[in-house]
Design a protein around this motif. Structure first.
Motif, short mmCIF file in Angstrom:
data_model
loop_
_atom_site.label_atom_id
_atom_site.label_comp_id
_atom_site.label_asym_id
_atom_site.label_seq_id
_atom_site.Cartn_x
_atom_site.Cartn_y
_atom_site.Cartn_z
N ALA A 1 -73.55 39.99 98.92
CA ALA A 1 -74.96 39.64 99.15
C ALA A 1 -75.07 38.27 99.81
CB ALA A 1 -75.72 39.67 97.83
N ARG A 2 -74.24 37.32 99.38
CA ARG A 2 -74.28 35.99 99.98
C ARG A 2 -73.85 36.02 101.44
NH1 ARG A 2 -72.35 34.81 94.79
NH2 ARG A 2 -70.18 34.82 95.51
N ARG A 3 -72.83 36.81 101.75
CA ARG A 3 -72.39 36.92 103.15
C ARG A 3 -73.48 37.51 104.03
NH1 ARG A 3 -67.71 38.92 100.70
NH2 ARG A 3 -68.24 41.05 101.35
N GLU A 4 -74.25 38.43 103.45
CA GLU A 4 -75.29 39.10 104.23
C GLU A 4 -76.60 38.33 104.21
OE1 GLU A 4 -75.46 42.89 102.37
OE2 GLU A 4 -73.65 43.67 103.34
N GLY A 5 -76.65 37.23 103.43
CA GLY A 5 -77.87 36.44 103.36
C GLY A 5 -78.99 37.13 102.61
N ALA A 6 -78.64 38.04 101.71
CA ALA A 6 -79.67 38.76 100.95
C ALA A 6 -80.30 37.84 99.92
CB ALA A 6 -79.05 39.97 100.25
N GLY A 7 -81.61 37.84 99.89
CA GLY A 7 -82.31 37.01 98.92
C GLY A 7 -82.25 37.62 97.53
N GLY A 8 -82.22 36.76 96.52
CA GLY A 8 -82.23 37.25 95.15
C GLY A 8 -80.87 37.59 94.59
N GLY A 9 -79.80 37.35 95.33
CA GLY A 9 -78.46 37.61 94.82
C GLY A 9 -78.07 39.07 94.92
N GLY A 10 -76.95 39.41 94.27
CA GLY A 10 -76.44 40.76 94.35
C GLY A 10 -77.20 41.73 93.48
N VAL A 11 -76.92 43.00 93.70
CA VAL A 11 -77.53 44.05 92.89
C VAL A 11 -77.05 43.91 91.45
CG1 VAL A 11 -77.59 46.55 92.51
CG2 VAL A 11 -77.76 45.62 94.83
N PRO A 12 -77.93 44.03 90.45
CA PRO A 12 -77.51 43.90 89.05
C PRO A 12 -76.48 44.95 88.66
CG PRO A 12 -79.91 43.81 89.25
CD PRO A 12 -79.38 44.22 90.58
N VAL A 13 -75.55 44.55 87.82
CA VAL A 13 -74.51 45.45 87.30
C VAL A 13 -74.59 45.44 85.78
CG1 VAL A 13 -72.05 45.99 87.23
CG2 VAL A 13 -73.05 44.94 89.28
N ARG A 14 -74.68 46.61 85.17
CA ARG A 14 -74.81 46.70 83.71
C ARG A 14 -73.96 47.84 83.18
NH1 ARG A 14 -81.26 47.07 84.58
NH2 ARG A 14 -81.62 44.95 85.33
N VAL A 15 -73.65 47.75 81.90
CA VAL A 15 -73.00 48.87 81.22
C VAL A 15 -74.06 49.90 80.88
CG1 VAL A 15 -71.70 49.60 79.18
CG2 VAL A 15 -71.16 47.43 80.29
N ALA A 16 -73.79 51.16 81.20
CA ALA A 16 -74.75 52.21 80.89
C ALA A 16 -74.87 52.41 79.39
CB ALA A 16 -74.32 53.52 81.55
N PRO A 17 -76.07 52.61 78.86
CA PRO A 17 -76.21 52.90 77.43
C PRO A 17 -75.61 54.26 77.11
CG PRO A 17 -78.30 53.22 78.57
CD PRO A 17 -77.37 52.61 79.57
N GLY A 18 -75.17 54.40 75.87
CA GLY A 18 -74.63 55.70 75.46
C GLY A 18 -73.16 55.71 75.18
N GLY A 19 -72.44 54.69 75.67
CA GLY A 19 -71.00 54.63 75.40
C GLY A 19 -70.26 55.86 75.91
N GLU A 20 -69.29 56.33 75.12
CA GLU A 20 -68.48 57.46 75.54
C GLU A 20 -69.23 58.79 75.42
OE1 GLU A 20 -64.33 57.67 74.55
OE2 GLU A 20 -64.31 55.58 73.91
N ARG A 21 -70.44 58.77 74.85
CA ARG A 21 -71.22 60.00 74.73
C ARG A 21 -72.20 60.19 75.89
NH1 ARG A 21 -73.04 59.81 68.47
NH2 ARG A 21 -74.84 58.78 69.42
N VAL A 22 -72.21 59.29 76.85
CA VAL A 22 -73.23 59.31 77.88
C VAL A 22 -73.22 60.62 78.67
CG1 VAL A 22 -71.79 58.09 79.57
CG2 VAL A 22 -74.29 58.03 79.79
#
Length: 439
Positions: A399-420
């Motif tokens: 995102a920084r290389r591309e000059g995108a405002g607001g930073g990179g896309v958020p990354v999160r662990v999906a809820p549900g664990g191994e049962r997802v």
């Protein structure tokens, strides 16, 4: 939601199918009842939010109450006149079984209308043991988790008086297996009909007693590695197990179990569950669910709906080539992100595996401009912080290389664990009941 245009005998458009409309409206009402939780919602609010007339809402809720899907949740003060009666969903009125078929493991869950896991079973599985062994293992697991659904003196798959009791907290079993909308008036929510697009019909329950006697069981959703044909429930050359190519898994299981069956890729099933579940971590618009377990794939939700592609083959994320002339992948190509990522994880180089995953995720973000990346799967669950940090660093740098405002896309662990995945497989049956057939 899929819609079918009916025609008259003369070939022109027919009038509205009132049965279908009533079933669709009941699904909207059911969805609002579920969203309201235990506090409930009044009939006036249901009419305002659905756009239906108060009379129509009264008829729908009367049928839902008669069939046990809705119940009174008390009374609420109104601005004038007598207090309003509020209604709530009855979660135990309907259930679905979700099955996650992995290459070396089977996980089955029984889920109620509210999405809560009532019972769970996990077992070892050899996906290469042959169709008969795998079908037998799936059938046994489904019957076990659905064994407490009693109706008219019958227990799912068993003669009266011989089944286990229902109720209690979610149960889990670690045994070994496999080698190692319908009518509107009688069924307003469509709970007794087909499983919707891609759903197998009720079969003859070959190979043992069927589950048709389990009155609250909507059906069974099965999720496994792709590629496969979701529409027809037919497997293609499952990576590492080409012998499954052309096998009609949906119809084979529907025949054994006697209830509707839906089959989809593990990543798509997880995406369905995440999109329908409404968790805070999951946006309502577009996201990618990246599943790193025994393989690597992606479930894509774009504009609130799962994107499967014209041939239901979208999401083969793990087989994009990121290293020309790299190590041989089980798919036959070289340098796939799956073989590189899993290879690093097997060597204990988790940070490197996360970096490789981040590079592939960056390609996906650049292509689709999605809102968030969700990570899940057995391998991610073992070191979630490392994977989230590693993928986020790569996306942030991009995102920084591309000059995108607001930073990179958020990354999160999906809820549900191994049962997802298993929970998402169940939601493939439940989501259409609440007007979410579009997922």
């Amino acid at each position: 939601m899929n819609r079918t245009r009916a025609t008259t005998g003369s070939g022109g458009p027919a009038g509205a199918n009132l049965g279908v409309l009533r079933s669709h409206n009941a699904a909207l009402v059911l969805g609002l009842l579920r969203d309201a939780g235990t506090e409930g919602i009044s009939r006036l609010e249901l009419a305002e939010r659905t756009g239906l007339t108060p009379q129509a809402v009264s008829k729908i809720t009367a049928r839902l109450r008669e069939q046990g899907f809705a119940a009174e949740a008390g009374r609420r003060a109104s601005t004038g006149g007598k207090p309003r009666t509020v209604l709530r969903l009855v979660p135990e009125a309907g259930h679905a079984v979700g099955v996650h078929l992995d290459r070396d493991e089977l996980r089955a869950v029984l889920v109620d209308l509210d999405g809560a896991v009532v019972r769970e079973r996990r077992a070892e599985l050899d996906l290469g043991a042959g169709a008969e062994a795998v079908l037998g293992a799936v059938s046994a697991a489904v019957r076990e988790v659905a064994g407490g659904l009693v109706v008219k003196g019958l227990v799912a798959g068993e003669p009266a008086g011989q089944g286990p009791g229902a109720g209690g907290p979610p149960e889990s079993d670690g045994a070994s297996a496999a080698g190692g909308g319908a009518g509107a008036a009688d069924d307003p929510a469509g709970l007794g009909g087909s499983a919707g697009p891609g759903g197998g019909g009720r079969g003859g329950a070959a190979g043992g007693a069927g589950l048709a006697g389990a009155g609250s069981l909507v059906g069974v959703g099965v999720a496994l590695p792709g590629p496969l044909d979701h529409t027809h429930g037919v497997l293609h050359r499952v990576t590492g197990f080409p012998e499954w190519d052309g096998f009609p898994l949906r119809d084979a299981l529907a025949e054994r179990l006697g209830v509707p069956v839906v089959v989809d890729k593990d990543t798509n099933a997880a995406a369905v569950g995440l999109a329908a579940g409404g968790a805070e971590e999951v946006p309502g618009g577009s996201f990618a669910y990246l599943h790193l377990g025994t393989g690597l794939g992606a479930g894509l939700v774009i504009g609130g709906s799962v994107h499967r592609g014209a041939r239901t083959g979208a999401g083969e994320f793990g087989h994009q080539v990121v290293q020309l002339d790299g190590p041989l992948c089980e798919c036959g190509n070289r340098g796939c992100v799956e073989v590189l990522c899993l290879g690093a994880a097997a060597r204990g180089e988790v940070a490197e595996a996360a970096r490789v995953l981040g590079v592939a995720a960056g390609n996906l973000v650049g292509l689709l401009d999605i809102d968030v990346v969700l990570l899940g799967g057995r391998t991610v669950v073992q070191a979630p912080e490392v994977y989230v940090r590693g993928v986020a660093e790569v996306l942030g740098a991009r995102a920084r290389r591309e000059g995108a405002g607001g930073g990179g896309v958020p990354v999160r662990v999906a809820p549900g664990g191994e049962r997802v995945v298993a929970e998402g497989a169940a939601q493939m049956l439940l989501a259409p009941l609440f007007g979410r057939g579009d997922v």
